[in-house]
Design a protein around this motif. Structure first.
Motif, short mmCIF file in Angstrom:
data_model
loop_
_atom_site.label_atom_id
_atom_site.label_comp_id
_atom_site.label_asym_id
_atom_site.label_seq_id
_atom_site.Cartn_x
_atom_site.Cartn_y
_atom_site.Cartn_z
N GLY A 1 42.95 38.50 42.17
CA GLY A 1 43.68 37.35 42.66
C GLY A 1 42.80 36.15 42.98
O GLY A 1 43.23 35.01 42.91
N ASP A 2 41.52 36.41 43.32
CA ASP A 2 40.63 35.35 43.78
C ASP A 2 39.67 34.82 42.72
O ASP A 2 39.20 33.70 42.84
N ALA A 3 39.30 35.65 41.77
CA ALA A 3 38.25 35.27 40.83
C ALA A 3 38.77 35.26 39.39
O ALA A 3 39.77 35.88 39.09
N ASP A 4 38.04 34.55 38.56
CA ASP A 4 38.39 34.50 37.14
C ASP A 4 37.55 35.47 36.32
O ASP A 4 37.52 35.38 35.09
N ASP A 5 36.86 36.40 36.98
CA ASP A 5 36.04 37.38 36.27
C ASP A 5 36.91 38.23 35.35
O ASP A 5 38.08 38.48 35.64
N SER A 6 36.31 38.68 34.27
CA SER A 6 37.04 39.55 33.35
C SER A 6 37.28 40.91 33.99
O SER A 6 36.57 41.30 34.93
N VAL A 7 38.26 41.62 33.50
CA VAL A 7 38.55 42.96 34.00
C VAL A 7 37.34 43.86 33.77
O VAL A 7 36.99 44.68 34.63
N GLU A 8 36.67 43.70 32.64
CA GLU A 8 35.48 44.50 32.34
C GLU A 8 34.39 44.26 33.38
O GLU A 8 33.76 45.20 33.86
N HIS A 9 34.16 43.00 33.73
CA HIS A 9 33.14 42.66 34.71
C HIS A 9 33.50 43.24 36.08
O HIS A 9 32.65 43.81 36.77
N LEU A 10 34.75 43.09 36.49
CA LEU A 10 35.18 43.64 37.78
C LEU A 10 35.04 45.15 37.82
O LEU A 10 34.62 45.72 38.83
N ALA A 11 35.40 45.80 36.73
CA ALA A 11 35.29 47.27 36.68
C ALA A 11 33.85 47.70 36.91
O ALA A 11 33.58 48.62 37.70
N ARG A 12 32.91 47.04 36.25
CA ARG A 12 31.50 47.38 36.43
C ARG A 12 31.04 47.12 37.86
O ARG A 12 30.36 47.93 38.47
#
Length: 84
Positions: free
Chosen positions: A22-33
């Motif tokens: 909700g807060d960041a535009d990071d990719s799902v892949e980046h968040l998962a890592r």
């Protein structure tokens, strides 16, 4: 079946993911890592299991607000079940 501590850890990581979605535009892949998932599919599966939504749906629906709403709905549905 996973142990209760592992379920709690997965739930906490899923809520952290919802907040970040909700807060960041990071990719799902980046968040998962960043959150310690072995693969993006593990994050996807956790979101589906605990929040009944994909990471993209969570991002589009408000992130942590969406997760909080789903958690409340889940708790209320368990309370309304008849005792066994």
């Amino acid at each position: 079946m996973p142990s209760p501590p592992r379920i709690i850890l997965t739930w906490i990581r899923t809520l952290a993911a919802a907040r970040r979605l909700g807060d960041a535009d990071d990719s799902v892949e980046h968040l998962a890592r960043q959150l310690g998932y072995e693969a993006p599919t593990a994050l996807y599966n956790a979101c589906q299991k605990f929040l009944r939504a994909t990471p993209v749906e969570i991002r589009e629906s408000g992130g942590l607000w969406f997760a909080d709403r789903r958690l409340r709905d889940t708790v209320l549905s368990y309370r309304s079940r008849p005792a066994a």
